[in-house]
Design a protein around this motif. Structure first.
Motif, PDB file in Angstrom:
ATOM      1  N   ASP A 166      24.701  48.494  51.265  1.00  0.00           N
ATOM      2  CA  ASP A 166      24.719  47.385  52.222  1.00  0.00           C
ATOM      3  C   ASP A 166      24.437  46.050  51.533  1.00  0.00           C
ATOM      4  N   ARG A 167      23.400  46.073  50.701  1.00  0.00           N
ATOM      5  CA  ARG A 167      23.026  44.816  50.051  1.00  0.00           C
ATOM      6  C   ARG A 167      24.074  44.381  49.034  1.00  0.00           C
ATOM      7  N   ALA A 168      24.697  45.350  48.364  1.00  0.00           N
ATOM      8  CA  ALA A 168      25.739  45.002  47.390  1.00  0.00           C
ATOM      9  C   ALA A 168      26.930  44.370  48.106  1.00  0.00           C
ATOM     10  N   GLU A 169      27.249  44.925  49.278  1.00  0.00           N
ATOM     11  CA  GLU A 169      28.373  44.346  50.025  1.00  0.00           C
ATOM     12  C   GLU A 169      28.044  42.937  50.505  1.00  0.00           C
ATOM     13  N   ALA A 170      26.794  42.749  50.933  1.00  0.00           N
ATOM     14  CA  ALA A 170      26.368  41.414  51.366  1.00  0.00           C
ATOM     15  C   ALA A 170      26.439  40.430  50.195  1.00  0.00           C
ATOM     16  N   ALA A 171      26.027  40.904  49.010  1.00  0.00           N
ATOM     17  CA  ALA A 171      26.055  40.031  47.822  1.00  0.00           C
ATOM     18  C   ALA A 171      27.489  39.669  47.446  1.00  0.00           C
ATOM     19  N   LEU A 172      28.412  40.635  47.627  1.00  0.00           N
ATOM     20  CA  LEU A 172      29.822  40.342  47.341  1.00  0.00           C
ATOM     21  C   LEU A 172      30.377  39.314  48.315  1.00  0.00           C
ATOM     22  N   ASP A 173      29.946  39.405  49.582  1.00  0.00           N
ATOM     23  CA  ASP A 173      30.350  38.392  50.560  1.00  0.00           C
ATOM     24  C   ASP A 173      29.884  37.009  50.124  1.00  0.00           C
ATOM     25  N   LEU A 174      28.645  36.980  49.640  1.00  0.00           N
ATOM     26  CA  LEU A 174      28.023  35.720  49.231  1.00  0.00           C
ATOM     27  C   LEU A 174      28.842  35.018  48.149  1.00  0.00           C
ATOM     28  N   VAL A 175      29.413  35.780  47.233  1.00  0.00           N
ATOM     29  CA  VAL A 175      30.205  35.173  46.157  1.00  0.00           C
ATOM     30  C   VAL A 175      31.701  35.233  46.457  1.00  0.00           C
ATOM     31  N   LYS A 176      32.032  35.462  47.728  1.00  0.00           N
ATOM     32  CA  LYS A 176      33.429  35.462  48.207  1.00  0.00           C
ATOM     33  C   LYS A 176      34.278  36.509  47.500  1.00  0.00           C
ATOM     34  N   LEU A 177      33.741  37.704  47.371  1.00  0.00           N
ATOM     35  CA  LEU A 177      34.518  38.809  46.797  1.00  0.00           C
ATOM     36  C   LEU A 177      34.559  39.968  47.785  1.00  0.00           C
ATOM     37  N   GLU A 178      34.594  39.681  49.091  1.00  0.00           N
ATOM     38  CA  GLU A 178      34.646  40.770  50.052  1.00  0.00           C
ATOM     39  C   GLU A 178      35.905  41.602  49.802  1.00  0.00           C
ATOM     40  N   GLY A 179      35.744  42.904  49.878  1.00  0.00           N
ATOM     41  CA  GLY A 179      36.902  43.791  49.731  1.00  0.00           C
ATOM     42  C   GLY A 179      37.256  44.128  48.296  1.00  0.00           C
ATOM     43  N   TYR A 180      36.486  43.595  47.353  1.00  0.00           N
ATOM     44  CA  TYR A 180      36.776  43.893  45.952  1.00  0.00           C
ATOM     45  C   TYR A 180      35.910  45.030  45.404  1.00  0.00           C
ATOM     46  N   GLY A 181      35.034  45.589  46.268  1.00  0.00           N
ATOM     47  CA  GLY A 181      34.042  46.567  45.819  1.00  0.00           C
ATOM     48  C   GLY A 181      34.575  47.736  45.031  1.00  0.00           C
ATOM     49  N   ALA A 182      35.772  48.228  45.406  1.00  0.00           N
ATOM     50  CA  ALA A 182      36.281  49.455  44.781  1.00  0.00           C
ATOM     51  C   ALA A 182      36.986  49.182  43.461  1.00  0.00           C
ATOM     52  N   ARG A 183      37.222  47.919  43.154  1.00  0.00           N
ATOM     53  CA  ARG A 183      37.972  47.609  41.930  1.00  0.00           C
ATOM     54  C   ARG A 183      37.128  47.858  40.680  1.00  0.00           C
ATOM     55  N   MET A 184      37.852  48.057  39.581  1.00  0.00           N
ATOM     56  CA  MET A 184      37.175  48.169  38.292  1.00  0.00           C
ATOM     57  C   MET A 184      37.210  46.783  37.626  1.00  0.00           C
ATOM     58  N   PRO A 185      36.214  46.498  36.772  1.00  0.00           N
ATOM     59  CA  PRO A 185      36.130  45.151  36.184  1.00  0.00           C
ATOM     60  C   PRO A 185      37.401  44.683  35.483  1.00  0.00           C
ATOM     61  N   ASP A 186      38.134  45.601  34.840  1.00  0.00           N
ATOM     62  CA  ASP A 186      39.304  45.104  34.115  1.00  0.00           C
ATOM     63  C   ASP A 186      40.495  44.832  35.031  1.00  0.00           C
ATOM     64  N   GLN A 187      40.283  45.004  36.341  1.00  0.00           N
ATOM     65  CA  GLN A 187      41.326  44.574  37.283  1.00  0.00           C
ATOM     66  C   GLN A 187      41.024  43.177  37.821  1.00  0.00           C
ATOM     67  N   LEU A 188      39.965  42.556  37.301  1.00  0.00           N
ATOM     68  CA  LEU A 188      39.555  41.255  37.812  1.00  0.00           C
ATOM     69  C   LEU A 188      39.896  40.152  36.818  1.00  0.00           C
ATOM     70  N   SER A 189      40.051  38.939  37.334  1.00  0.00           N
ATOM     71  CA  SER A 189      40.242  37.783  36.457  1.00  0.00           C
ATOM     72  C   SER A 189      38.878  37.351  35.929  1.00  0.00           C
ATOM     73  N   GLY A 190      38.888  36.452  34.968  1.00  0.00           N
ATOM     74  CA  GLY A 190      37.630  35.970  34.393  1.00  0.00           C
ATOM     75  C   GLY A 190      36.711  35.365  35.445  1.00  0.00           C
TER      76      GLY A 190
END
Lengths: 283, 382
Positions: free
Chosen positions: B126-150
Motif C-alpha cells: 500500500d505504501r509503495a503504491e502511495a509513494a509511486l503516486d507521489l512521484v507520478k508513476l502510478e501503474g508502473y509498479g510491475a515494470r522492471m527498471p530497465d524498461q524505464l527511462s532515466g
C-alpha cells in the motif's frame, strides 16, 4: 541504381565475412574437425559389431549392455555424486573467495590472488601426484563405506574447480555498482541483507556459469581422479579408461554418448535459465 | 553525555534538524572535508554547491552514514549520529546513479526499505503504491527498471528514499544524468515535492543554476571548506569572498586599496583605474586594507563614447575602454572591454539584446564608457 546494387551483391564489403567463400570454408572445416569425432562416437555406439571398426548395422543392444554393467553404473553414480558435491562446495568457496578479493584490501593480496588461480595453470599431473602424496601423508582413511569413500576425489575436485568459480564471479563483481549496495544499506539493510538483496543477485549469473564449469570439470576429470581414486571408488572416466585398455567396444561408445548427452543437457539448461533470467530482467 | 546533549538540543525554539560540528574527513593525506560546521533547519531545501573535488559529496556521504568522519560530529534531530551506521539513521539518499535494484520490479524497489525492516507485506504494498503516486508513476509498479527511462528511474529512486519518511532526504547530483529540458522540469518537481512532503532536502550539486533555482539556502564549498552559507539572492548579490563571487555567476574583480571611509561610503583606489571607486555597502574596511571590488557584468552600463551622454565628472565609477571581444548568447551578449593594457585589464559587460536585430549595438574596436552605481560593486577582503 540497379547496376550498383548488383555490383554490391557480387563484391562483398570488407566486413561482410559471412559472405566470403574462404570464410565459409573455414567455418565448415572448423565444424567438421570439432564434431566429426563426437559424431563418429555417437554413431558407432549403435554399431552392431563387437570390434568397433566397420559398420555392420544398427542396434541399441550396447546401451542395454552398458545399463546392465554394474561396474559402469556404479562408476557413473560415483561421478555424478562427486560432481554435485564438489560443485556445491566450489560455488560456495569460489563465491566467498571472489567476494573477499573484490571487497577487501589486505596485506599480500596480490600473492593470495595468484595462489588462488594457481590450480588453473598448474599441470594436472602434478596436482594429481600432489593429491596422492597429500592423502597418503595425512593418512586419509581408506575402505570407508559409500559415499564417504568418494571424499578424497571430491576434495581434490573442489581444490581445482573452485578457482574457476572464483575467477568467473570476480569478473562479474567487477561490473557491480557499489551504489546499489549502499542504497540497500541506506534503506535499512544490515550487512547480511545487503549481501542477500544486492550483491548475490548481481553475482547470480557468475555463480551459475562458474558452477556449470565446476560441474563439467569434475564430471570428466581423469588425471587427478586417477591418482586419488582407489579400487572401491572408480569414477566414470577412470572406468571407461580401464574398459578401453582391453578393447574399444561399442559399449564404451554407448556409455560415452550418455555422458555427452548429460553434459550438453546440463549446459543447455544452464544457458536457458540464464537467458530466462536476463530476459525476465529485461521484460 | 549524548543524552544530556539531546535534551538540551530539543528545546522548542531550536529548529535545526542537522548540526554539523567541525566535521573533517581525510582519505590518507587528502583532506576531503576540513572542519565544516553547518546548521540545517527543519523543512529546508539546502544545497551544497561547489566544484568537483570540493568535498561536497563526501560531506553528504558522512550525513548518510556511508563514510565515517575523521573528526567532528553530526547531530540529527538532537541525536549524535556520527558513529551510527547508515541503516540506522533517519536519513535516506537518492544516489547519483539512482542505484535502482535491477533485479526487482518498480514496486519491490520502492517497498524495499519497508520490507527489509520487517513491515507486513500488505502495508509495504500500500505504501509503495502511495509513494509511486507521489512521484507520478502510478501503474508502473510491475515494470522492471530497465524498461524505464532515466527520468522514471530517478522517480523510482525518489519514491524509494521517501517511503521511510526520513527526517532528511539527501540527493547526490540528482539531475546531472538528465537532459537539459527534463532537468529544468525536474527542478520544479523536486521543489514541489519537497513542499508536499515537508521533509528537509539536502542536495549536492556542481551546477549553480540548479542550486540557485531550487534551494532555500546554499553552502558554497571549496577544497573541503564551506566558504559561505546564504540564500541564493544574497549569495549572488553579496558574496563574502572572491571564491564565491567568482564561482556563482560571472564577475569582474578589480584589485585595489581602501583609501578612505566616509559614513556609508568607501573609496577604493583600484590599480587599473585612474579615478578611485566609490562603493556603498554595510561592511566597511579600514583604510589601507587590500581589497577586491566585485562587479557583476550585468550591473555595468555601457555607452558609446561619441553618442553617449556627457560624462558626469563627479561620478567616480566609470572607465573608458575598447570593445575587444563579443560573445553572442541569444538573450544577451557579453562584451569584453579592455580598460587597461594589462592581462587582467579586461572587463566583462552583459548587455541584453533588447532589440530584435542582427545589427549589434556595439562592434569591435568601439570606444565605450562603462559606468556602475556605487551600490553595484561589492568590496571583498579575501
Amino acid at each position: 541504381m540497379k547496376v550498383r546494387d548488383n555490383a554490391r551483391r557480387i563484391q562483398p564489403g570488407p566486413l561482410e565475412y559471412t559472405r566470403q567463400a574462404w570464410m565459409r570454408m573455414i567455418l565448415l572445416a572448423t565444424f567438421v574437425f570439432l564434431y566429426t569425432p563426437i559424431a563418429t562416437l555417437v554413431a558407432f555406439s549403435f554399431n552392431d559389431s563387437r570390434r568397433n571398426i566397420v559398420w555392420r548395422g544398427f542396434t541399441t543392444k550396447y546401451y542395454e549392455k552398458a545399463l546392465a554393467n554394474d561396474g559402469l553404473i556404479e562408476a557413473f553414480v560415483n561421478s555424478l555424486s562427486i560432481a554435485f558435491v564438489s560443485t556445491f562446495i566450489s560455488i560456495i568457496l569460489g563465491a566467498m573467495t571472489a567476494f573477499m578479493l573484490w571487497r577487501f584490501r589486505f596485506p599480500l593480496k596480490p600473492l593470495y590472488e595468484g595462489a588462488v588461480t594457481l590450480p588453473i595453470v598448474i599441470p594436472e599431473i602434478c596436482m594429481g601426484v600432489a593429491m596422492l602424496v597429500f592423502f597418503a601423508r595425512i593418512g586419509w582413511p581408506t575402505g570407508l563405506p559409500w559415499p564417504l569413500n568418494l571424499g578424497q576425489i571430491a576434495i581434490a575436485h573442489v581444490s581445482f574447480s573452485f578457482p574457476f568459480v572464483a575467477v568467473v564471479v570476480r569478473a562479474r563483481l567487477a561490473s557491480f555498482n557499489p551504489e546499489i549496495a549502499e542504497a540497500a544499506r541506506d534503506l535499512g539493510a544490515g550487512e547480511w541483507a545487503v549481501m542477500r538483496d544486492a550483491v548475490i543477485p548481481h553475482m547470480r549469473p557468475g555463480l551459475l556459469a562458474g558452477g556449470l564449469l565446476a560441474f563439467t570439470l569434475s564430471l570428466d576429470d581423469f588425471v587427478i581422479t586417477f591418482f586419488t581414486s582407489g579400487p572401491e571408488s572408480v569414477t566414470f572416466p577412470v572406468k571407461v579408461y580401464s574398459m578401453v585398455r582391453f578393447s574399444v567396444t561399442p559399449e564404451v561408445n554407448a556409455a560415452s554418448t550418455v555422458l555427452v548427452v548429460i553434459t550438453v543437457t546440463v549446459t543447455a539448461l544452464a544457458l536457458w535459465i540464464q537467458n530466462k533470467q536476463s530476459s525476465e530482467a529485461r521484460g | 553525555m549524548t543524552g544530556d546533549l539531546g535534551s538540551e538540543n530539543r528545546t522548542p525554539a531550536d529548529k535545526a534538524i542537522i548540526r554539523i560540528n567541525s566535521l573533517s574527513k581525510n582519505f590518507g593525506t587528502i583532506q576531503a572535508v576540513d572542519g565544516v560546521s553547518l546548521e540545517i533547519q527543519a523543512g529546508e531545501f539546502f544545497a551544497l554547491l561547489g566544484p568537483s573535488g570540493c568535498g561536497k559529496t563526501t560531506l553528504l556521504r558522512m550525513l548518510a552514514g556511508l563514510e565515517t568522519p575523521s573528526a567532528g560530529s553530526i547531530i540529527i534531530d538532537g541525536e549524535d549520529m556520527s558513529r551510527v551506521p547508515a541503516n540506522r539513521r533517519p536519513v535516506n539518499t537518492v544516489f547519483q546513479s539512482y542505484a535502482v535494484f535491477p533485479h526487482l520490479s518498480v514496486l519491490d524497489n520502492v517497498g524495499y526499505g519497508l520490507k527489509v525492516t520487517g513491515i507486513r507485506a500488505v502495508e509495504v504494498r500500500d505504501r509503495a503504491e502511495a509513494a509511486l503516486d507521489l512521484v507520478k508513476l502510478e501503474g508502473y509498479g510491475a515494470r522492471m527498471p530497465d524498461q524505464l527511462s532515466g527520468g522514471q528511474r530517478q522517480r523510482v529512486a525518489l519514491a524509494r528514499a521517501l517511503i521511510k519518511r526520513p527526517k532528511v532526504l539527501l540527493l547526490d547530483e540528482p539531475l546531472s544524468a538528465l537532459d537539459a529540458k527534463l532537468r529544468e522540469a525536474m527542478r520544479h518537481e523536486l521543489v514541489n515535492l519537497q513542499e508536499t512532503v515537508g521533509i528537509t532536502f539536502i542536495i549536492v550539486t556542481h551546477d549553480q543554476e540548479e542550486a540557485l533555482s531550487m534551494a532555500d539556502r546554499i553552502a558554497v564549498m571549496d577544497r573541503g571548506c564551506v566558504r559561505q552559507v546564504a540564500p541564493p539572492a544574497q549569495l549572488y548579490e553579496f558574496p563574502t569572498n572572491r571564491f564565491v563571487a567568482d564561482f556563482i555567476g560571472s564577475v569582474n574583480l578589480l584589485e585595489g586599496i581602501v583609501s578612505a571611509v566616509d559614513g556609508a561610503e568607501m573609496t577604493v583606489q583600484a590599480a587599473l583605474l585612474a579615478a578611485p571607486l566609490r562603493i556603498v555597502q554595510d561592511k566597511r574596511f579600514v583604510p589601507g586594507t587590500k581589497v577586491w571590488v566585485a562587479i557583476r557584468p550585468e550591473k555595468i552600463n555601457m555607452t558609446k563614447l561619441e553618442t553617449g551622454p556627457t560624462l558626469r565628472l563627479d561620478d567616480n565609477n566609470q572607465v573608458e575602454g575598447i570593445v575587444e571581444e563579443i560573445t553572442y548568447l541569444g538573450d544577451f551578449s557579453i562584451y569584453h572591454v579592455r580598460i587597461a593594457d594589462r592581462p587582467e585589464g579586461l572587463v566583462k559587460v552583459a548587455v541584453p539584446n533588447f532589440d530584435r536585430a542582427t545589427l549589434r549595438p556595439f562592434i569591435w574596436e568601439d570606444r565605450v564608457i562603462l559606468r556602475w552605481n556605487p551600490n553595484s560593486g561589492v568590496v571583498l577582503d579575501s
